[in-house]
Design a protein around this motif. Structure first.
Motif, mmCIF file in Angstrom:
data_model
loop_
_atom_site.group_PDB
_atom_site.id
_atom_site.type_symbol
_atom_site.label_atom_id
_atom_site.label_comp_id
_atom_site.label_asym_id
_atom_site.label_seq_id
_atom_site.Cartn_x
_atom_site.Cartn_y
_atom_site.Cartn_z
ATOM 1 N N GLU A 893 0.981 -1.303 -0.106
ATOM 2 C CA GLU A 893 0.123 -0.061 -0.168
ATOM 3 C C GLU A 893 0.860 1.250 0.005
ATOM 4 O O GLU A 893 0.564 2.395 -0.761
ATOM 5 C CB GLU A 893 -1.042 -0.049 1.367
ATOM 6 N N PHE A 894 2.051 1.279 0.761
ATOM 7 C CA PHE A 894 2.637 2.523 0.823
ATOM 8 C C PHE A 894 3.601 2.687 -0.543
ATOM 9 O O PHE A 894 3.580 3.804 -0.821
ATOM 10 C CB PHE A 894 4.037 2.169 2.016
ATOM 11 N N GLN A 895 3.946 1.456 -1.006
ATOM 12 C CA GLN A 895 4.793 1.679 -2.457
ATOM 13 C C GLN A 895 3.750 2.220 -3.640
ATOM 14 O O GLN A 895 4.085 3.030 -4.309
ATOM 15 C CB GLN A 895 5.447 0.581 -2.882
ATOM 16 N N THR A 896 2.430 1.730 -3.496
ATOM 17 C CA THR A 896 1.464 2.215 -4.339
ATOM 18 C C THR A 896 1.212 3.573 -4.309
ATOM 19 O O THR A 896 1.113 4.229 -5.194
ATOM 20 C CB THR A 896 0.175 1.208 -4.281
ATOM 21 N N ARG A 897 0.949 4.060 -3.074
ATOM 22 C CA ARG A 897 0.582 5.482 -2.851
ATOM 23 C C ARG A 897 1.879 6.264 -3.186
ATOM 24 O O ARG A 897 1.586 7.422 -3.909
ATOM 25 C CB ARG A 897 0.182 5.518 -1.388
ATOM 26 N N GLN A 898 3.099 5.680 -2.703
ATOM 27 C CA GLN A 898 4.344 6.557 -3.166
ATOM 28 C C GLN A 898 4.393 6.711 -4.586
ATOM 29 O O GLN A 898 4.733 7.991 -5.207
ATOM 30 C CB GLN A 898 5.465 6.023 -2.494
ATOM 31 N N GLU A 899 4.283 5.666 -5.293
ATOM 32 C CA GLU A 899 4.475 5.842 -6.793
ATOM 33 C C GLU A 899 3.229 6.719 -7.376
ATOM 34 O O GLU A 899 3.517 7.599 -8.382
ATOM 35 C CB GLU A 899 4.342 4.359 -7.291
ATOM 36 N N ARG A 900 1.990 6.852 -6.908
ATOM 37 C CA ARG A 900 0.917 7.651 -7.400
ATOM 38 C C ARG A 900 1.289 8.997 -7.087
ATOM 39 O O ARG A 900 1.056 9.853 -7.719
ATOM 40 C CB ARG A 900 -0.382 7.099 -6.658
ATOM 41 N N GLU A 901 1.655 9.203 -5.724
ATOM 42 C CA GLU A 901 1.940 10.849 -5.547
ATOM 43 C C GLU A 901 3.306 11.263 -6.406
ATOM 44 O O GLU A 901 3.282 12.266 -6.545
ATOM 45 C CB GLU A 901 2.380 10.636 -3.978
ATOM 46 N N GLN A 902 4.207 10.286 -6.594
ATOM 47 C CA GLN A 902 5.358 10.598 -7.544
ATOM 48 C C GLN A 902 4.956 11.033 -8.808
ATOM 49 O O GLN A 902 5.440 11.878 -9.347
ATOM 50 C CB GLN A 902 6.427 9.571 -7.365
ATOM 51 N N ARG A 903 4.038 10.225 -9.241
ATOM 52 C CA ARG A 903 3.579 10.473 -10.729
ATOM 53 C C ARG A 903 2.869 11.785 -10.852
ATOM 54 O O ARG A 903 2.992 12.547 -11.586
ATOM 55 C CB ARG A 903 2.641 9.438 -11.272
ATOM 56 N N MET A 904 1.880 11.983 -9.841
ATOM 57 C CA MET A 904 1.304 13.278 -9.696
ATOM 58 C C MET A 904 2.242 14.445 -9.396
ATOM 59 O O MET A 904 2.276 15.689 -10.212
ATOM 60 C CB MET A 904 0.418 13.122 -8.408
ATOM 61 N N LEU A 905 3.351 14.395 -8.637
ATOM 62 C CA LEU A 905 4.336 15.379 -8.550
ATOM 63 C C LEU A 905 5.109 15.551 -10.002
ATOM 64 O O LEU A 905 5.489 16.679 -10.311
ATOM 65 C CB LEU A 905 5.510 15.002 -7.468
ATOM 66 N N ASP A 906 5.505 14.515 -10.725
ATOM 67 C CA ASP A 906 6.264 14.560 -11.992
ATOM 68 C C ASP A 906 5.382 15.463 -13.159
ATOM 69 O O ASP A 906 5.751 15.966 -13.615
ATOM 70 C CB ASP A 906 6.476 13.049 -12.619
ATOM 71 N N VAL A 907 4.070 15.042 -12.769
ATOM 72 C CA VAL A 907 3.014 15.676 -13.872
ATOM 73 C C VAL A 907 2.889 17.055 -13.521
ATOM 74 O O VAL A 907 2.907 17.976 -14.181
ATOM 75 C CB VAL A 907 1.538 15.207 -13.751
ATOM 76 N N LYS A 908 2.959 17.425 -12.074
ATOM 77 C CA LYS A 908 2.667 18.808 -11.562
ATOM 78 C C LYS A 908 4.067 19.480 -11.962
ATOM 79 O O LYS A 908 4.059 20.576 -12.585
ATOM 80 C CB LYS A 908 2.737 18.886 -10.235
ATOM 81 N N GLN A 909 5.206 18.755 -11.964
ATOM 82 C CA GLN A 909 6.478 19.642 -12.437
ATOM 83 C C GLN A 909 6.496 19.703 -13.920
ATOM 84 O O GLN A 909 7.038 20.863 -14.182
ATOM 85 C CB GLN A 909 7.585 18.496 -11.977
ATOM 86 N N THR A 910 6.228 18.858 -14.519
ATOM 87 C CA THR A 910 6.141 18.931 -16.192
ATOM 88 C C THR A 910 5.160 20.099 -16.458
ATOM 89 O O THR A 910 5.718 21.054 -17.508
ATOM 90 C CB THR A 910 6.068 17.461 -16.850
ATOM 91 N N LYS A 911 3.995 19.948 -15.979
ATOM 92 C CA LYS A 911 3.221 21.171 -16.286
ATOM 93 C C LYS A 911 3.663 22.553 -15.853
ATOM 94 O O LYS A 911 3.472 23.429 -16.713
ATOM 95 C CB LYS A 911 1.715 21.028 -15.407
ATOM 96 N N THR A 912 4.107 22.540 -14.656
ATOM 97 C CA THR A 912 5.046 24.103 -14.222
ATOM 98 C C THR A 912 5.970 24.100 -15.064
ATOM 99 O O THR A 912 6.247 25.330 -15.313
ATOM 100 C CB THR A 912 5.378 23.957 -12.914
ATOM 101 N N GLU A 913 6.780 23.303 -15.601
ATOM 102 C CA GLU A 913 8.138 23.631 -16.440
ATOM 103 C C GLU A 913 7.541 24.058 -17.814
ATOM 104 O O GLU A 913 7.800 25.101 -18.562
ATOM 105 C CB GLU A 913 8.831 22.279 -16.635
ATOM 106 N N ARG A 914 6.383 23.463 -18.299
ATOM 107 C CA ARG A 914 5.840 23.760 -19.634
ATOM 108 C C ARG A 914 5.289 25.222 -19.555
ATOM 109 O O ARG A 914 5.477 26.025 -20.513
ATOM 110 C CB ARG A 914 4.885 22.718 -20.008
ATOM 111 N N GLU A 915 4.752 25.702 -18.292
ATOM 112 C CA GLU A 915 3.997 26.900 -18.241
ATOM 113 C C GLU A 915 4.739 27.933 -18.127
ATOM 114 O O GLU A 915 4.959 29.049 -18.553
ATOM 115 C CB GLU A 915 3.195 26.856 -16.845
#
Length: 975
Positions: A893-915
């Motif tokens: 459960e911890f690994q799954t949530r960590q991966e989900r949060e990391q993906r969300m962070l990566d998406v956020k970072q990519t979006k912020t960089e693109r903006e």
């Protein structure tokens, strides 16, 4: 201040114009006193032209066309130079319209109105009529040209904030004036041939067209020699000198001779009434034709003679952009006249703005080389292939025969970064010798590159420079770092020296005697083994010129052993190795009769102190440097002009700035017999600090401000040493005594000891000043454009080597720096726009980093409770209270949530960089639009405003004429 500069520049031009007008007025006054009829004709035609509104319409058209040609082309702003290159290109076409408009009515109008018979019955000869008509047309053209000059100059003065090269603009317009004199004389021939104004205009343009288009002969003639001869016979070649700011005898002579022949032809045409129709009419016609042809032949011969013996040349530019250094002229003078030199230069048509100035200077200097060689009766043939296309035959010739290929450069033009290919190289040949410069980088002095290449092929042999093999590894090699072998690239300074010298490595496995090398370059000689170091000291004592760079602490190259530290062996894969013996630097100091402030170090070595200075001319660097970065500059506190970089020595004379990093100091000993000249000195806010304190500072245990305890102003970090050394003569005597088995008496040995041995050296207490980055900045200043570095480290290094080898003429060439007038107003707008882009880009970057950091913290906070719960379960599992399956489920459960949060962070970072990138592009676009808008405003103002005054005057003249016509007419008739 800018307004004052603009006003001063305009006044300077007005003064020059007034002097020229006074000379012309003196000629007109002389004409009025000696040739009254000619003066009357001049006055009648001049007043009649400007007494008619039509004259002002033509004046308006002329000013409009010259302004459009000068400022409308994109190349004007791309070149970013206050020159009239674009107008020079289009001016012959403008003249083909304007000159016939002036000359078509000179005689044709007289015929049309029937007033020609009245003129011919005046008590005057044909010369009076022709010269009066000619001077009237020349006066009309002069007035038009002055108006165009003033409007163009005001625009350039505003764009350059008063720094416009007045001499260049004045000389260019003087060239236009001479072109006009020649074309007016030719246009008069057309007017004397017909009584129709339209035909006179057409014939005037046709007669002048061959001279205007002669420069295009290579496109219509397959024979290269014929094409060159035709091109040289047109107005482009003689005008070229004027367009570059040079007044030459050949150019002035060409235009005056052409005008003289054309005026004589006009006199023949006006005088034909005396012999046409008679029994000898045909004979006289052929007689005068032969006369004219003979004059043409004489003119062609005289022009060729002047061009090949162009003994009078004057560079009128204020920046001396079309002058050769005295050392360059001396080199040309000393060339072997029996050994011709051929220069093939290739320059593409599309050159980026960064290279525009280099291109301008290269073309100017090549033409001056050709002229100077002709004046000195030396054979330098210059084949200049200018404005070539990348796919042309000339480009293929450059690649196949000389290896000059198109190079790619990333440049920013028209609002975007783009890769542009350009050709800007040259090949130099003389006999079997050949040197190729594949690209003239825009940061390297062009004249120096040209002179160096010419000298290399002319001499046929080069002087030798030996690179002493030390830990610095200038020739490249491998070093042990972090328990692994790493490759060290060859220092770019070696390639720079190899363009002028034969460069080879010297391992000092044997003695170096005078004459083996013209100079040695020893960087960190203290790292040499004792026997090698001893041979270097012996070479110095024997009189071998040596450049020595000894650094207390090589700041960048960590693999180089500092002066006061033991040299470690390379070690092995198992970690072995230990200190190795190395030379004692104090032996070299003793030979040079110098010393370096410092103190004793471990294992009997000596550790020099380091120099600090509180001065930084680059505020943008404050966060990245400290006071151990020593900026040697006359602007430093407590420095007199010409003291920081000695103006008393050729190495540093006229240099502006040198940067030394973590450098030591050097001074002459108290009892010296040598001449020591400080080259680089610090200011009043400087001093010394021990190596121990510097080590603590670098390790973060202290600060420089805390460790400084005293001030020592005026420290020397580089010194030139020359003279005769008694210690050197003793060493030579001892060596000779060992090798000379026939030496039998002590008196002979004493005689040798009393002789004095020459010493010539440059000692620099820093090796970081020759870092490759300084050569990169020199070749490509744009990579540090925001800092606007003015470092001349490379020039200092090359000057030092040249002084040691006796190649001092190259030092003088490097000092010759032409001054170009740039468009400062546009530069300021660009800089303001760039500053705004940098400022907003940083704000967007900070905002982006903050957003990502906030998201990271939020993710960490969300996972914290789950991580704590997992750790608790793992502890309970260790006690056997929780099953292994339950723990594994929680881990999953911890690994799954960590991966989900990391993906969300990566998406956020990519979006912020693109903006962020989108916002940066938008502000860059706005900045580019601002620059383009200013350029368009300048174009519009430069083209429209000069046309308004002549239009106003024309309207006033038209209105006054209409009023005078209506004065004596009754009101009833007006209705």
């Amino acid at each position: 201040m800018t307004l004052n500069n603009v006003t001063s520049a305009i006044l300077s031009l007005v003064v020059r114009d007034l002097i020229l007008l006074l000379v012309l007025l003196a000629v007109v006054t002389l004409l009025a006193g000696t040739k009254k009829v000619a003066y009357a004709v001049l006055k009648r035609n001049f007043v009649g032209y400007f007494g008619n509104p039509t004259g002002y319409v033509f004046l308006c058209i002329f000013v409009f066309l010259t302004s459009v040609a000068a400022f409308w082309p994109y190349e004007f702003f791309n070149q970013n130079l206050a020159t009239l290159d674009q107008l020079n290109y289009w001016f012959p076409l403008i003249m083909l319209v304007f000159i016939p408009a002036i000359t078509m009515s000179i005689w044709a109008e007289e015929k049309r109105q029937g007033t020609d018979e009245l003129l011919l019955t005046l008590p005057a000869d044909d010369f009076d009529i022709v010269i009066g008509k000619y001077m009237a047309a020349a006066s009309i053209f002069t007035a038009s040209l002055l108006f165009s000059q003033l409007s163009t100059f005001v625009t350039l003065a505003i764009l350059t904030e008063g720094a416009v090269d007045t001499g260049l603009i004045f000389t260019t317009y003087l060239g236009y004036w001479f072109v006009g004199l020649a074309m007016i004389a030719i246009g008069m021939i057309a007017s004397f041939l017909t009584g129709n104004l339209t035909v006179g205009f057409i014939l005037g343009a046709l007669f002048n067209a061959p001279l205007a288009f002669a420069s295009l002969a290579d496109s219509i003639s397959p024979n290269q020699k014929i094409a060159q001869w035709l091109a040289a016979s047109g107005i482009a070649r003689p005008f070229d000198d004027f367009g570059r700011g040079v007044i030459s005898l050949s150019s002035v002579g060409y235009f005056l001779l052409v005008a003289g022949v054309a005026l004589y032809a006009s006199m023949v045409l006006i005088g034909r009434r005396h012999w046409t129709g008679g029994k000898d009419g045909n004979t006289m016609a052929w007689h005068y034709i032969a006369r004219v042809l003979a004059l043409v032949a004489i003119t062609a011969g005289a022009v060729t003679l002047f061009r090949n013996k162009d003994v009078v040349r004057y560079d009128a530019t204020e920046g001396k952009v079309s002058s050769l250094a005295d050392a360059t002229k001396s080199l040309i003078r000393n060339l072997d006249s029996d050994r011709p030199i051929v220069i093939d230069a290739f320059i593409s048509s599309d050159v980026p703005e960064l290279y525009a100035r280099t291109r301008y200077e290269l073309v100017n200097l090549l033409k001056e080389f050709r002229s100077e060689a002709a004046k000195q009766e030396r054979t330098i043939k210059v084949n200049l292939y200018d404005n070539i296309e990348l796919f042309s035959e000339e480009a293929a010739l450059a690649a196949e025969r000389f290896g000059i290929e198109p190079v790619e450069r990333m440049v920013r033009e028209k609002g975007s970064f783009q890769r542009k290919r350009l050709i800007m190289g040259a090949a130099f040949r003389s006999g079997l010798e050949k040197v190729t410069v594949p690209i003239f980088e825009y940061g390297i002095p062009v004249e120096y590159e040209l002179v160096r290449s010419i000298n290399t092929v002319a001499e046929g042999s080069r002087k030798r420079v030996g690179i002493v093999a030390t830990d610095a590894r200038l020739m490249g090699g491998t070093v042990m770092q972090m328990m692994s072998m790493q490759q060290v690239e060859k220092h770019p300074l070696i390639d720079e020296l190899a363009k002028q010298y034969d460069v080879e490595e010297v391992d000092l496995s044997g003695p170096v005697a005078p004459g083996m090398y013209d100079a040695l370059l020893a960087v960190q000689p203290s790292s040499l083994a004792p026997d090698q170091f001893g041979r270097l000291v012996d070479a110095v004592k024997a009189g071998v010129p040596v450049a020595i760079f000894e650094d207390p602490i090589p700041f960048v190259n960590a693999y180089v052993t500092p002066t006061g530290q033991p040299k470690q062996s390379p070690g092995s894969m198992f970690g072995g190795g230990g200190p190795q013996p190395k030379g004692d630097i104090r032996e070299l100091w003793e030979a040079l009769e110098i010393e370096s402030p410092g103190r004793a170090a471990m294992q009997g070595m000596y550790s020099p102190d380091l120099v600090w200075q509180q001065y930084n001319p680059y505020p943008n660097l404050e966060m990245n440097i400290n006071d151990l970065w020593v900026f040697v500059k006359d602007d430093a506190p407590g420095v007199k002009k010409g003291e920081a970089l000695s103006d008393q020595h050729p190495i540093t004379s006229k240099l502006r700035e040198v940067l030394a990093l973590y450098t030591g100091a050097v001074r002459a000993t108290g009892s010296t017999t040598l001449k020591h000249t400080p080259l680089l000195k610090t200011g009043s806010m400087s001093g010394l600090i021990s190596m121990d304190k510097v080590t603590r500072i670098l390790q973060g245990q202290s600060t420089l401000e805390r460790e400084i305890d005293s001030v020592s102003p005026g420290l020397t970090i580089a010194m030139a040493i020359e003279g005769e050394s008694l210690s050197g003569s003793k060493a030579l005597a001892e060596d000779e005594e060992k090798d000379d088995a026939t030496a039998e008496s002590d008196d002979a040995g004493d005689g040798k000891e009393s002789a004095m041995a020459p010493v010539k050296a440059v000692y620099v207490a820093d090796m970081d000043m020759m870092l490759p980055v300084f050569l990169q900045i020199r070749a490509d200043p744009e990579q540090a454009a925001e800092m606007r570095f003015q470092f001349q480290n490379v020039t200092f290094l090359l000057n030092a080597i040249d002084w040691l080898t006796g190649e001092t003429e190259f030092i003088e060439v490097r000092k010759h720096e032409p001054i170009f007038a740039s468009l400062k107003m546009i530069d300021a707008v660009k800089e303001e726009a760039s500053s705004e882009v940098r400022k907003k880009s940083k704000a967007f970057q900070d905002e982006s980093d903050a957003t990502v950091r906030e998201a990271q913290e939020k993710m960490d906070a969300g996972l914290k409770s789950l991580r704590e719960e997992l750790e608790k379960l793992q502890k309970e599992g260790a006690d056997g209270r929780i099953s292994r399956a339950e723990i594994q489920a929680k881990v999953q459960e911890f690994q799954t949530r960590q991966e989900r949060e990391q993906r969300m962070l990566d998406v956020k970072q990519t979006k912020t960089e693109r903006e962020m990138q989108k916002n940066i592009r938008e502000i860059q676009r706005v900045a580019d639009q601002k620059v383009t808008a200013i350029q368009n405003q300048v174009k519009a103002a430069a083209v429209v405003l000069p046309c308004i005054p002549p239009l106003i005057v024309g309207v006033i003249v038209f209105a006054s004429r209409r009023l005078r016509e209506r004065e004596n007419i009754s009101k009833s008739r007006l209705k």
